[in-house]
Design a protein around this motif. Structure first.
Motif, mmCIF file in Angstrom:
data_model
loop_
_atom_site.group_PDB
_atom_site.id
_atom_site.type_symbol
_atom_site.label_atom_id
_atom_site.label_comp_id
_atom_site.label_asym_id
_atom_site.label_seq_id
_atom_site.Cartn_x
_atom_site.Cartn_y
_atom_site.Cartn_z
ATOM 1 N N ALA A 57 0.836 -1.197 0.000
ATOM 2 C CA ALA A 57 0.000 0.000 0.000
ATOM 3 C C ALA A 57 0.867 1.241 0.000
ATOM 4 O O ALA A 57 1.777 1.372 0.825
ATOM 5 N N GLU A 58 0.588 2.151 -0.936
ATOM 6 C CA GLU A 58 1.173 3.480 -0.853
ATOM 7 C C GLU A 58 0.181 4.345 -0.088
ATOM 8 O O GLU A 58 -0.927 4.613 -0.566
ATOM 9 N N LEU A 59 0.568 4.767 1.085
ATOM 10 C CA LEU A 59 -0.305 5.517 1.973
ATOM 11 C C LEU A 59 -0.049 7.007 1.804
ATOM 12 O O LEU A 59 1.050 7.489 2.048
ATOM 13 N N GLY A 60 -1.081 7.719 1.373
ATOM 14 C CA GLY A 60 -0.917 9.104 0.982
ATOM 15 C C GLY A 60 -0.488 9.173 -0.470
ATOM 16 O O GLY A 60 0.479 9.841 -0.820
ATOM 17 N N CYS A 61 -1.229 8.479 -1.330
ATOM 18 C CA CYS A 61 -0.788 8.263 -2.713
ATOM 19 C C CYS A 61 -0.983 9.463 -3.612
ATOM 20 O O CYS A 61 -0.439 9.505 -4.720
ATOM 21 N N GLY A 62 -1.777 10.472 -3.178
ATOM 22 C CA GLY A 62 -2.014 11.613 -4.046
ATOM 23 C C GLY A 62 -2.589 11.181 -5.389
ATOM 24 O O GLY A 62 -3.435 10.290 -5.455
#
Length: 213
Positions: A57-62
């Motif tokens: 998971a990329e958290l804060g993926c924009g």
């Protein structure tokens, strides 16, 4: 829900609103990476691929370019962001990928669900009081042996310092202090990279590659 999560909710909502307001402009900014950062992502992906299969998971993926990059590196990656507008932009730009609205400190995931987490300059808006709860949540959802990659603004030898980020207040962290907080949450440091400010940048960039103990 823990009191730490509850306490972060008002600031999280304000941060989401701030990013919603500038999301389209933010998505248009150039995002070329320097060689050091590309090498860091390559190393991170190699560590993750060497372990058991599972989602990252990329958290804060924009608007999603790092999630795309992680997928191109062979990872089963998806993105999570607090801003619904950012998630809409990411879905439009990368319709083949998965993006969800969610808060980094209260993820809708069971314990140990992830093999990897990337938080690329997305913890910068958490206050010093809030950040331990974010790291604890990362540790909760990351499987034993899973890998965490943090990108942040480094304090260059000084204490934790707030600064006037273009979206909303953000914080610069001494790399040793941030590494110690992550260790308290259950992470083992594998490596770190500091990069001096480039043209048009104000602050040193910090990066930590860590493994869930």
């Amino acid at each position: 829900m823990s009191s730490a999560v509850t306490d972060t909710a008002p600031r999280a909502a304000a941060t989401a609103d701030a990013y919603d307001a500038i999301a389209t402009l933010y998505a248009e900014l150039p995002r070329d990476q320097l060689p050091l950062e590309r090498a860091l992502f390559d190393a991170y992906a190699e560590h993750v691929r060497a372990g058991a299969a599972g989602p990252v998971a990329e958290l804060g993926c924009g608007p999603g370019p790092i999630t795309r990059q992680l997928t191109d590196l062979g990872l089963d990656a998806y993105g999570v962001d607090l801003s619904p507008v950012m998630v809409d932009l990411a879905r439009a730009a990368y319709p083949e990928l998965r993006f969800e609205v969610g808060s980094m400190d209260a993820l809708d995931l069971p314990d140990g669900a992830l093999r990897g987490i990337v938080s690329w300059y997305s913890i910068i808006h958490a206050t010093p009081q809030e950040l331990p709860s974010y790291l604890a949540e990362f540790a909760r959802v990351l499987a034993t042996g899973g890998h965490l990659l943090l990108g942040f603004f480094e304090a260059e030898g000084g204490p934790v310092a707030a600064f006037d980020h273009k979206v909303t207040t953000a914080y610069r962290w001494p790399v040793d202090e941030l590494a110690a907080l992550a260790a308290d949450a259950g992470f083992v440091e594998l490596g770190r990279m500091l990069r001096e400010p480039g043209e048009g940048e104000r602050f040193r960039r910090g990066h930590l590659l860590m493994r869930r103990a």
